[in-house]
Design a protein around this motif. Structure first.
Motif, PDB file in Angstrom:
ATOM      1  N   GLU A   1      59.694  81.860  57.266  1.00  0.00           N
ATOM      2  CA  GLU A   1      59.060  80.767  58.000  1.00  0.00           C
ATOM      3  C   GLU A   1      58.033  80.028  57.143  1.00  0.00           C
ATOM      4  OE1 GLU A   1      58.871  81.776  62.576  1.00  0.00           O
ATOM      5  OE2 GLU A   1      58.124  83.478  61.432  1.00  0.00           O
ATOM      6  N   ILE A   2      57.674  80.612  56.015  1.00  0.00           N
ATOM      7  CA  ILE A   2      56.751  79.960  55.087  1.00  0.00           C
ATOM      8  C   ILE A   2      57.338  80.048  53.670  1.00  0.00           C
ATOM      9  CG2 ILE A   2      54.580  80.100  56.388  1.00  0.00           C
ATOM     10  CD1 ILE A   2      54.010  82.778  54.937  1.00  0.00           C
TER      11      ILE A   2
ATOM     12  N   ASN B   1      57.967  77.779  51.307  1.00  0.00           N
ATOM     13  CA  ASN B   1      57.491  76.922  50.213  1.00  0.00           C
ATOM     14  C   ASN B   1      55.984  77.028  50.044  1.00  0.00           C
ATOM     15  OD1 ASN B   1      60.145  75.778  49.911  1.00  0.00           O
ATOM     16  ND2 ASN B   1      59.731  74.650  51.802  1.00  0.00           N
TER      17      ASN B   1
ATOM     18  N   ASP C   1      53.215  76.055  52.755  1.00  0.00           N
ATOM     19  CA  ASP C   1      53.655  76.294  54.141  1.00  0.00           C
ATOM     20  C   ASP C   1      52.668  77.206  54.858  1.00  0.00           C
ATOM     21  OD1 ASP C   1      55.919  74.788  53.749  1.00  0.00           O
ATOM     22  OD2 ASP C   1      57.289  76.508  53.607  1.00  0.00           O
ATOM     23  N   TYR C   2      52.511  77.002  56.155  1.00  0.00           N
ATOM     24  CA  TYR C   2      51.687  77.909  56.945  1.00  0.00           C
ATOM     25  C   TYR C   2      52.262  78.059  58.348  1.00  0.00           C
ATOM     26  CZ  TYR C   2      49.675  74.011  59.584  1.00  0.00           C
ATOM     27  OH  TYR C   2      49.514  72.943  60.418  1.00  0.00           O
ATOM     28  N   ARG C   3      51.849  79.137  59.018  1.00  0.00           N
ATOM     29  CA  ARG C   3      52.133  79.370  60.441  1.00  0.00           C
ATOM     30  C   ARG C   3      50.840  79.838  61.092  1.00  0.00           C
ATOM     31  NH1 ARG C   3      56.400  77.805  63.187  1.00  0.00           N
ATOM     32  NH2 ARG C   3      56.164  79.574  64.592  1.00  0.00           N
TER      33      ARG C   3
ATOM     34  N   ARG D   1      50.881  80.110  52.520  1.00  0.00           N
ATOM     35  CA  ARG D   1      51.343  80.384  51.156  1.00  0.00           C
ATOM     36  C   ARG D   1      50.668  79.369  50.229  1.00  0.00           C
ATOM     37  NH1 ARG D   1      55.766  83.190  49.140  1.00  0.00           N
ATOM     38  NH2 ARG D   1      56.832  83.389  51.140  1.00  0.00           N
TER      39      ARG D   1
ATOM     40  N   GLY E   1      52.703  75.378  62.801  1.00  0.00           N
ATOM     41  CA  GLY E   1      52.998  75.557  61.392  1.00  0.00           C
ATOM     42  C   GLY E   1      53.145  74.217  60.728  1.00  0.00           C
ATOM     43  N   GLY E   2      53.375  74.232  59.402  1.00  0.00           N
ATOM     44  CA  GLY E   2      53.550  72.980  58.674  1.00  0.00           C
ATOM     45  C   GLY E   2      53.388  73.227  57.199  1.00  0.00           C
ATOM     46  N   ASN E   3      53.128  72.151  56.468  1.00  0.00           N
ATOM     47  CA  ASN E   3      52.890  72.255  55.032  1.00  0.00           C
ATOM     48  C   ASN E   3      51.654  71.433  54.704  1.00  0.00           C
ATOM     49  OD1 ASN E   3      53.266  71.189  52.086  1.00  0.00           O
ATOM     50  ND2 ASN E   3      54.538  73.024  52.257  1.00  0.00           N
TER      51      ASN E   3
END
Lengths: 153, 408
Positions: B47-48, B50, B53-55, B68, B93-95
């Motif tokens: 789910e993360i 790259n 990325d985060y959750r 990450r 989540g997202g980047n």
């Protein structure tokens, strides 16, 4: 067509709200797709569903599982449907988007807003010319389902 | 502060109902279980994938960011601005390159280190932070992070043993069996709001006794019968467990008929393709339910793979987060089978919808019975592995680990 689809939607809602679950698969073609998902999964293109069927027989199995196998507290739904937005396709099929709200009435009378969302439908005609669902994707607005989803949406 | 409790020491075959009913018990659990020396599932590495990325997730009531960084290192920290306590990340989540609190624009890097304070030096020489204010003294609490087979776990406590020791060899072997060497892909995420205390669900997961009695769908199609070959593994701590069953040709259903149990019927599927799974693990095991104390579940039911995370929301409310998994290596036909078999689980699952309501039945049924107790004597009084699932050993195991963790 709009009137016919509106009538179809009203009949579909009444079928579920009257708990005539055995009649529910008849709204679909034999190779129909029926899926219940959430807006979040739908937006992300995630394919899994709370319910995922690619045949009318799978819908019949859900009905018989609810009748004969699954355990849940007695409850009923009341569907309130909005106006369908209909778009005709070149092949004579119609796409429709219809918003819904579903109240859940528990056996003790507790009434909750159980789900809101939209039906993303593809309508087509069966061999006898009757309007049927080729595909219904039920997109719930919320990612959260309270307790369980037994009766379909 | 000691809680006013009555529960004879060392007893795990009787569980008083007050443990599911009291706000002070939940407060203790938040402190010593959710913020204490336990590993908690946070998310999947998938789910993360790259950098950036985060959750966001939860350790009980404590909100957490898993991120990450630019070098690919995974961090987890409390989702609480060190300034005034607002959530730092508001999305699931997202980047991102960094996180900025919306309240006063304090800025954090991907490890939760405070990197910037708006107007730190004031405006036109006036205001601003005092000279002795140091960024490094102000950051949300950081979690220890450990990963195993693509599962990301976190803990706030320095006391928690290393993850693989915490899981134990029986559990790590069976997590590897399901996840190892493949690339998980999320097929969907759903949250089921349970009308009961979180422990009624973690008990339910470990309760191999109920599976074929409450869930008729399982039994009739011989996905699961207590008369099938199967067994139960309980970790030394008691808190982790594996329940499994395997196809055994000619397994008899006579025991069910004799007991006149509801689980024996003539029910058949109109479209049985749902049950035509594919060989995925090189064994005959059709079901493996695995739990890690306190709140993690990895489920394999035929080809339906999911992780479940249990988050208490109130004494009598629990969120159950389902993440359905496939693998990048799946063929299109295998992927379709996984999607079909997702019908077995979740809030609308043929073999799991009952678990959504049965905890509520206990919560309501025991409402006036705080001083009474549940009976967990099936298969004896201990919390040991066994070659039968007609036992409550892994439920007792949960209580063994729970009592050790909470001191209750």
């Amino acid at each position: 067509m709009l009137g016919e689809i509106a009538n179809f939607q009203a009949a579909y809602a009444r079928c579920l709200d009257d708990e005539k679950l055995e009649a529910w698969p008849d709204f679909f073609l034999a190779d129909a797709v029926y899926r219940v998902t959430t807006a979040d999964n739908y937006r992300r293109g995630l394919q899994a569903g709370l319910i995922w069927a690619n045949s009318r027989a799978m819908l019949a199995d859900r009905t018989s599982a609810l009748r004969e196998a699954n355990i849940y507290e007695r409850h009923a739904y009341r569907h309130i449907l909005g106006l369908p937005l209909v778009e005709m396709q070149a092949d004579g099929a119609a796409r429709a988007e219809t918003p819904f709200m579903v109240a859940r009435i528990m056996r003790d009378g507790t009434t909750d807003l159980f789900a809101t969302g939209r039906y993303l439908d593809i309508f087509a005609r069966d061999d006898a010319g009757a309007l049927k669902l080729r595909e219904r994707v039920v997109v719930c607005d919320s990612s959260r389902i309270d307790t369980l989803l037994a009766i379909p949406l | 502060m000691p809680l006013d409790t009555v529960w004879p020491e060392g007893i795990v075959h009787q569980v008083p109902y007050w443990v599911f009913q009291r706000a002070d018990v939940l407060a203790r659990e938040q402190e010593v279980i959710f913020r204490g020396a336990c590993w908690h599932y946070l998310c999947l590495e998938a789910e993360i994938p790259n950098n950036g990325d985060y959750r966001t997730t939860q350790l009980g009531e404590l909100p957490v960011v898993v991120a990450r960084d630019a070098e690919g290192v995974v961090h987890a920290f409390e989702n609480r601005c060190a300034h005034r306590g607002a959530l730092i990340a508001l999305e699931d989540g997202g980047n991102t390159k960094d996180f900025t609190c919306v309240y006063h624009a304090w800025r954090y890097d991907m490890a939760g280190n405070l990197k910037g304070v708006a107007f730190r030096n004031g405006i036109a020489g006036k205001g601003g932070m005092p000279k002795d204010f140091r960024l490094e003294d102000n950051c949300p609490r950081k979690l220890r992070v450990a990963m195993f087979c693509g599962l990301v776990f976190g803990t706030l406590s320095a006391e928690t043993p290393e993850l693989e020791a915490y899981l134990g060899p029986e559990i790590t072997t069976r997590i590897r069996r399901v996840l190892n060497g493949r690339t998980p892909e999320v097929l969907g995420r759903f949250t089921q709001a349970l009308p009961n205390n979180w422990k009624l669900y973690t008990e339910n997961v470990r309760d191999s006794y109920h599976a074929s009695l409450l869930h008729l769908f399982f039994t009739t199609f011989e996905v699961n019968r207590l008369t099938q070959k199967g067994g139960l593994i309980v970790s030394e701590s008691g808190g982790n467990h594996v329940s499994w069953s395997a196809i055994e040709e000619g397994a008899a259903g006579a025991e069910y008929a004799q007991q006149q149990i509801r689980s024996d019927s003539d029910y058949r599927l109109a479209d049985p393709s749902l049950l035509h799974g594919f060989q995925e693990f090189g064994d005959t095991c059709t079901l493996q339910i695995l739990s890690v104390f306190p709140t993690f579940v990895l489920q394999q039911i035929q080809n339906c793979i999911a992780v479940r995370q249990v988050v208490p929301r109130a004494v009598d409310r629990t969120d159950l987060h389902w993440t359905y998994l496939g693998f990048a290596e799946d063929t299109p036909e295998q992927r379709i089978m996984r999607l079909k078999q997702c019908n077995l689980v979740g809030a609308a699952g043929f073999v799991s919808m009952e678990d959504g309501c049965v905890g509520g039945f206990v919560q309501r049924g025991s409402a006036g019975a705080a001083d009474q107790q549940a009976v967990l004597r099936m298969g004896g009084h201990d919390a040991l592995s066994s070659d039968t699932r007609a036992t409550e050993a892994s439920v007792r195991g949960f209580w063994k680990a729970y009592r050790a963790a909470t001191g209750l």
